[in-house]
Design a protein around this motif. Structure first.
Motif, PDB file in Angstrom:
ATOM      1  N   GLU A  91       3.973  -7.629 -37.831  1.00 60.38           N
ATOM      2  CA  GLU A  91       2.846  -7.016 -37.110  1.00 60.38           C
ATOM      3  C   GLU A  91       2.630  -7.716 -35.768  1.00 60.38           C
ATOM      4  N   LEU A  92       2.729  -9.040 -35.769  1.00 62.87           N
ATOM      5  CA  LEU A  92       2.588  -9.796 -34.524  1.00 62.87           C
ATOM      6  C   LEU A  92       3.712  -9.444 -33.552  1.00 62.87           C
ATOM      7  N   ALA A  93       4.920  -9.257 -34.092  1.00 58.67           N
ATOM      8  CA  ALA A  93       6.057  -8.875 -33.254  1.00 58.67           C
ATOM      9  C   ALA A  93       5.821  -7.503 -32.616  1.00 58.67           C
ATOM     10  N   ASN A  94       5.251  -6.576 -33.372  1.00 57.82           N
ATOM     11  CA  ASN A  94       4.919  -5.256 -32.817  1.00 57.82           C
ATOM     12  C   ASN A  94       3.867  -5.371 -31.723  1.00 57.82           C
ATOM     13  N   ASP A  95       2.895  -6.253 -31.925  1.00 55.31           N
ATOM     14  CA  ASP A  95       1.878  -6.500 -30.894  1.00 55.31           C
ATOM     15  C   ASP A  95       2.526  -7.031 -29.618  1.00 55.31           C
ATOM     16  N   PHE A  96       3.489  -7.919 -29.795  1.00 55.00           N
ATOM     17  CA  PHE A  96       4.177  -8.497 -28.644  1.00 55.00           C
ATOM     18  C   PHE A  96       4.885  -7.404 -27.832  1.00 55.00           C
ATOM     19  N   VAL A  97       5.561  -6.519 -28.530  1.00 58.80           N
ATOM     20  CA  VAL A  97       6.285  -5.429 -27.866  1.00 58.80           C
ATOM     21  C   VAL A  97       5.311  -4.529 -27.100  1.00 58.80           C
ATOM     22  N   GLN A  98       4.183  -4.220 -27.702  1.00 60.01           N
ATOM     23  CA  GLN A  98       3.202  -3.352 -27.055  1.00 60.01           C
ATOM     24  C   GLN A  98       2.659  -3.969 -25.771  1.00 60.01           C
ATOM     25  N   VAL A  99       2.411  -5.275 -25.811  1.00 57.65           N
ATOM     26  CA  VAL A  99       1.895  -5.938 -24.607  1.00 57.65           C
ATOM     27  C   VAL A  99       2.977  -6.011 -23.530  1.00 57.65           C
ATOM     28  N   MET A 100       4.215  -6.245 -23.941  1.00 63.89           N
ATOM     29  CA  MET A 100       5.305  -6.250 -22.963  1.00 63.89           C
ATOM     30  C   MET A 100       5.413  -4.895 -22.266  1.00 63.89           C
ATOM     31  N   ASP A 101       5.271  -3.829 -23.043  1.00 65.33           N
ATOM     32  CA  ASP A 101       5.303  -2.481 -22.457  1.00 65.33           C
ATOM     33  C   ASP A 101       4.158  -2.300 -21.456  1.00 65.33           C
ATOM     34  N   LYS A 102       2.995  -2.813 -21.816  1.00 68.91           N
ATOM     35  CA  LYS A 102       1.828  -2.704 -20.935  1.00 68.91           C
ATOM     36  C   LYS A 102       2.058  -3.471 -19.632  1.00 68.91           C
ATOM     37  N   LEU A 103       2.646  -4.654 -19.739  1.00 68.53           N
ATOM     38  CA  LEU A 103       2.943  -5.448 -18.550  1.00 68.53           C
ATOM     39  C   LEU A 103       3.975  -4.743 -17.666  1.00 68.53           C
ATOM     40  N   GLU A 104       5.003  -4.191 -18.293  1.00 64.48           N
ATOM     41  CA  GLU A 104       6.056  -3.506 -17.535  1.00 64.48           C
ATOM     42  C   GLU A 104       5.540  -2.279 -16.797  1.00 64.48           C
ATOM     43  N   GLN A 105       4.553  -1.601 -17.386  1.00 60.85           N
ATOM     44  CA  GLN A 105       4.039  -0.365 -16.799  1.00 60.85           C
ATOM     45  C   GLN A 105       2.975  -0.597 -15.731  1.00 60.85           C
ATOM     46  N   ALA A 106       2.547  -1.859 -15.557  1.00 58.61           N
ATOM     47  CA  ALA A 106       1.495  -2.145 -14.579  1.00 58.61           C
ATOM     48  C   ALA A 106       1.968  -1.828 -13.161  1.00 58.61           C
ATOM     49  N   PRO A 107       1.218  -1.019 -12.432  1.00 62.42           N
ATOM     50  CA  PRO A 107       1.643  -0.634 -11.073  1.00 62.42           C
ATOM     51  C   PRO A 107       1.623  -1.795 -10.088  1.00 62.42           C
ATOM     52  N   GLN A 108       0.938  -2.882 -10.417  1.00 59.00           N
ATOM     53  CA  GLN A 108       0.847  -4.029  -9.502  1.00 59.00           C
ATOM     54  C   GLN A 108       2.120  -4.868  -9.484  1.00 59.00           C
ATOM     55  N   ASN A 109       3.063  -4.583 -10.380  1.00 61.99           N
ATOM     56  CA  ASN A 109       4.280  -5.390 -10.444  1.00 61.99           C
ATOM     57  C   ASN A 109       5.046  -5.354  -9.124  1.00 61.99           C
ATOM     58  N   THR A 110       5.648  -6.488  -8.805  1.00 61.11           N
ATOM     59  CA  THR A 110       6.507  -6.606  -7.630  1.00 61.11           C
ATOM     60  C   THR A 110       7.964  -6.643  -8.102  1.00 61.11           C
ATOM     61  N   ALA A 111       8.882  -6.656  -7.171  1.00 59.80           N
ATOM     62  CA  ALA A 111      10.304  -6.764  -7.538  1.00 59.80           C
ATOM     63  C   ALA A 111      10.550  -8.064  -8.301  1.00 59.80           C
ATOM     64  N   GLU A 112       9.843  -9.121  -7.896  1.00 56.92           N
ATOM     65  CA  GLU A 112      10.000 -10.427  -8.542  1.00 56.92           C
ATOM     66  C   GLU A 112       9.495 -10.404  -9.984  1.00 56.92           C
ATOM     67  N   THR A 113       8.307  -9.834 -10.190  1.00 61.17           N
ATOM     68  CA  THR A 113       7.751  -9.818 -11.548  1.00 61.17           C
ATOM     69  C   THR A 113       8.531  -8.871 -12.454  1.00 61.17           C
ATOM     70  N   ARG A 114       9.042  -7.780 -11.901  1.00 62.16           N
ATOM     71  CA  ARG A 114       9.865  -6.871 -12.711  1.00 62.16           C
ATOM     72  C   ARG A 114      11.151  -7.553 -13.177  1.00 62.16           C
ATOM     73  N   GLN A 115      11.713  -8.368 -12.313  1.00 64.33           N
ATOM     74  CA  GLN A 115      12.910  -9.119 -12.691  1.00 64.33           C
ATOM     75  C   GLN A 115      12.587 -10.121 -13.804  1.00 64.33           C
ATOM     76  N   SER A 116      11.461 -10.788 -13.691  1.00 68.11           N
ATOM     77  CA  SER A 116      11.040 -11.753 -14.715  1.00 68.11           C
ATOM     78  C   SER A 116      10.803 -11.059 -16.050  1.00 68.11           C
TER      79      SER A 116
END
Length: 275
Positions: A200-225
């Motif tokens: 369940e914690l692993a699923n939570d981790f994946v969901q937050v990663m998806d949320k971070l990836e979809q954030a429009p504020q991301n830069t080329a640097e943060t997308r690479q990270s």
């Protein structure tokens, strides 16, 4: 009035108006630094417990004994650097945190020494240590909120989310190490009785990663990270979601450290851009 006198008056007013702004900026920077160090202290506290479980589960492998010492030293150094608090509430909580840390640190050292000399530990002292770790985490979380409240400095959204993701990854690693060690034949969760399972914690981790990836504020640097973190996550995701099958604590421990390192770099990138 001479031009020299007018210039002196102008400089005087400029200095008067700029001093409050400078003081505010310095206080804001100090609070931001305290919040970062406190976050890192929380990671060190979590990791020290995971290091102990690894030490137990890997039959006294001395590399994990050294990791325990390193985590405690890091935590102590971070706690010692938290000297500037913005208000009375945060000062009182910091004093409590210092007491709890000293007590927890002593308990952990005793258990590590016991494991080294006896080759095993009883369940109850380990359960007490885990409970003390939970209290330490709760108190540090309260202080983290209090600093923001008293300073008026709120951690920006993506910076905070990535920090929480680091703590989540560390929590997953601790729980996996605890289950693999099975101290006294029992599993002790880092989250207490009402905690989620590892999958369940692993699923939570994946969901937050998806949320971070979809954030429009991301830069080329943060997308690479983010991409680099996700690549490392794939190495252990299946093991975490199928944790009742073959146990691979060394692999999970190794990659969780790398993922946390990546997340901390990411949160630094977010913080630098105030996002």
């Amino acid at each position: 009035m001479s031009s020299r006198s007018l210039l002196a008056i102008a400089l005087k007013f400029l200095l008067l108006f700029s001093l409050p702004s400078f003081a505010y900026s310095a206080e804001t920077a100090s609070s931001a630094d305290s919040l970062l160090k406190l976050h890192q202290l929380r990671l060190a506290a979590q990791k020290s417990l995971g290091d102990f479980y690894m030490y137990n589960g890997m039959e006294g492998d001395q590399r994990y004994a050294r990791m325990i010492d390193t985590s405690l030293q890091n935590g102590q150094a971070l706690l010692g650097s938290l000297t500037q608090m913005p208000g009375d509430g945060s000062k009182a909580l910091l004093a409590q945190l210092d007491q709890h840390w000293n007590s927890y640190q002593s308990e952990l050292k005793v258990l590590a020494d016991t494991l080294k000399t006896q080759g095993y530990t009883d369940l109850q002292p380990v359960a007490d240590l885990a409970n003390h770790n939970q209290q330490l985490m709760a108190l540090s979380a309260e202080l983290y909120s209090k600093i923001q409240q008293e300073s008026g400095r709120t951690v920006s959204a993506l910076t905070q989310l990535s920090r929480e993701q680091s703590l989540l990854m560390q929590s997953i690693a601790v729980d996996y190490a605890s289950r693999s060690a099975s101290v006294g034949g029992s599993f002790i969760s880092s989250g207490g009785e009402n905690s989620k399972s590892i999958d369940e914690l692993a699923n939570d981790f994946v969901q937050v990663m998806d949320k971070l990836e979809q954030a429009p504020q991301n830069t080329a640097e943060t997308r690479q990270s983010l991409g680099a973190i996700k690549t490392k996550w794939r190495y252990i995701e299946k093991s975490l979601k199928n944790y009742n099958e073959k146990s691979v604590p060394f692999l999970v421990n190794k990659y969780s450290d790398r993922i946390i390192e990546g997340l901390e770099a990411l949160s630094g990138q977010y913080a630098a851009n105030n996002i």
